[in-house]
Design a protein around this motif. Structure first.
Motif, PDB file in Angstrom:
ATOM      1  N   PRO A  31      55.312  23.429  74.694  1.00 29.76           N
ATOM      2  CA  PRO A  31      54.164  22.588  74.354  1.00 29.76           C
ATOM      3  C   PRO A  31      54.506  21.101  74.262  1.00 29.76           C
ATOM      4  O   PRO A  31      55.591  20.729  73.812  1.00 29.76           O
ATOM      5  CB  PRO A  31      53.726  23.139  72.992  1.00 29.76           C
ATOM      6  N   THR A  53      43.316  18.898  76.953  1.00 26.58           N
ATOM      7  CA  THR A  53      42.767  20.143  77.504  1.00 26.58           C
ATOM      8  C   THR A  53      42.931  20.184  79.018  1.00 26.58           C
ATOM      9  O   THR A  53      43.322  21.207  79.598  1.00 26.58           O
ATOM     10  CB  THR A  53      41.278  20.280  77.137  1.00 26.58           C
ATOM     11  N   SER A  56      46.583  20.742  79.916  1.00 26.73           N
ATOM     12  CA  SER A  56      46.969  22.123  79.602  1.00 26.73           C
ATOM     13  C   SER A  56      46.554  23.067  80.725  1.00 26.73           C
ATOM     14  O   SER A  56      47.313  23.976  81.107  1.00 26.73           O
ATOM     15  CB  SER A  56      46.322  22.572  78.289  1.00 26.73           C
ATOM     16  N   SER A  62      50.675  24.242  76.859  1.00 21.04           N
ATOM     17  CA  SER A  62      49.837  23.605  75.854  1.00 21.04           C
ATOM     18  C   SER A  62      50.172  22.129  75.661  1.00 21.04           C
ATOM     19  O   SER A  62      51.335  21.757  75.511  1.00 21.04           O
ATOM     20  CB  SER A  62      49.996  24.332  74.513  1.00 21.04           C
ATOM     21  N   ILE A  64      49.092  19.567  72.852  1.00 20.55           N
ATOM     22  CA  ILE A  64      48.482  19.692  71.529  1.00 20.55           C
ATOM     23  C   ILE A  64      48.323  18.327  70.877  1.00 20.55           C
ATOM     24  O   ILE A  64      49.295  17.581  70.707  1.00 20.55           O
ATOM     25  CB  ILE A  64      49.351  20.591  70.622  1.00 20.55           C
TER      26      ILE A  64
END
Length: 323
Positions: A31, A53, A56, A62, A64
């Protein structure tokens, strides 16, 4: 122990370069943290989550968002500047933390030109000069004429330092003496302009679009170098009589200085892919932004340097002392 021979040094350098390239080619394998220097729910946070988003989905990994508010967004930028330069911490930067704010404070916890690896611009936040509905003939030419005829009588209310600087740049290029009145945000400034207690103000189009559409504030001119899609019938300041004038806010993506160039280049391309998606562009426009991806990280970096020098001169010429 003998020092490295030239051959050994070259071999070691090649190994380091190969390792960095390999890491970049595999990126990301875990991530990625996207730092936003503002509280959840604000425009920068919404944009940050929109971009996270999109990235990702592209990377199947991910991205974040982490909010680290404080000092007008500068604490978040400082966190990014001090993070490990491996591509797993990146940040949402804004013009206020990169090219205007650093000239207005004595203690900035990073160097805007040296602490980051710029990735790319996300979007512009077009600004607009607004007039009170009670002001007759709200055009750039008339405002300049009135300001020259009655020095200091026309006042411009500003809810942020960036807007004050935009007004001061206008004064300088137009040769007009327009006073600046500071407010604790755009809302109280707008109230006084609507009521006619103050003649003008500068704000982002997105922040005041509802008041413009409702006739409570009159758009005089867009401060960008081109007209805004949100106000297509409103001329730019340059079109209206002040050649060379341009003032625009923006959001971008940066990484810590020293982040492998391959990773920075990859993120730049992926950011452009995210911004090209119709639903992303539509969401940005609903917030008052205009998608404006940088073709390369180098182009974004040069833009930051140019804007930094420009606003530094405005601050100096206005005699504004860092707080």
């Amino acid at each position: 122990m003998k020092p490295f021979s030239k051959v050994a040094a070259v071999a070691f350098g090649a190994l380091v370069a190969f390792s960095a390239s390999a890491r970049a080619d595999d990126y990301p394998t875990r991530p990625v943290r996207v730092i936003v220097g503002y509280t959840p729910g604000g425009a920068s946070d919404i944009v940050g989550r929109l971009i996270a988003t999109g990235l990702s989905r592209l990377d199947k990994q991910s991205f974040i968002v982490e909010n680290k508010p404080g000092a007008g967004g500068m604490l978040g930028m400082a966190y990014v500047a001090n993070a490990s330069p491996d591509g797993y911490v990146i940040g949402i930067s804004v013009s206020g933390t990169m090219v205007t704010g650093p000239h207005l404070l004595k203690d900035v916890p990073y160097d805007a030109l040296k602490s980051f690896a710029p990735i790319g611009m996300i979007a512009k936040a077009p600004m607009v000069m607004l007039a009170s509905p009670s002001f007759k003939d709200p055009t750039v030419k008339n405002i300049i004429a009135q300001a020259k005829a009655h020095p200091g009588q026309i006042k411009s209310g500003q809810g942020a330092k960036a807007f004050e600087l935009a007004q001061r740049l206008f004064n300088s290029k137009a040769g007009a003496d327009i006073g600046v009145v500071s407010y604790r945000g755009g809302a109280p400034a707008a109230i006084d302009v609507m009521a006619g207690r103050v003649t003008l103000m500068v704000d982002t189009i997105g922040a005041q679009l509802g008041s413009i559409q409702g006739g409570k504030l009159v758009p005089v001119a867009v401060l960008d170098s081109k007209r805004s899609n949100l106000l297509p019938n409103v001329p730019t300041v340059a079109e209206a009589g002040v050649p060379g004038y341009e003032a625009v806010g923006w959001l971008g993506l940066v990484a810590p200085k020293g982040t492998p160039p391959n990773i920075v280049a990859t993120l730049n391309k992926q950011l452009a892919q995210v911004l090209a998606q119709p639903e992303v562009a539509k969401k940005l426009e609903s917030l008052g932004y205009e998608p404006n991806p940088s073709p390369t990280p180098q182009a974004f970096e040069q833009g930051i340097r140019t804007e930094y020098a420009k606003w530094g001169k405005v601050v100096k010429d206005a005699g504004i002392q860092p707080e």
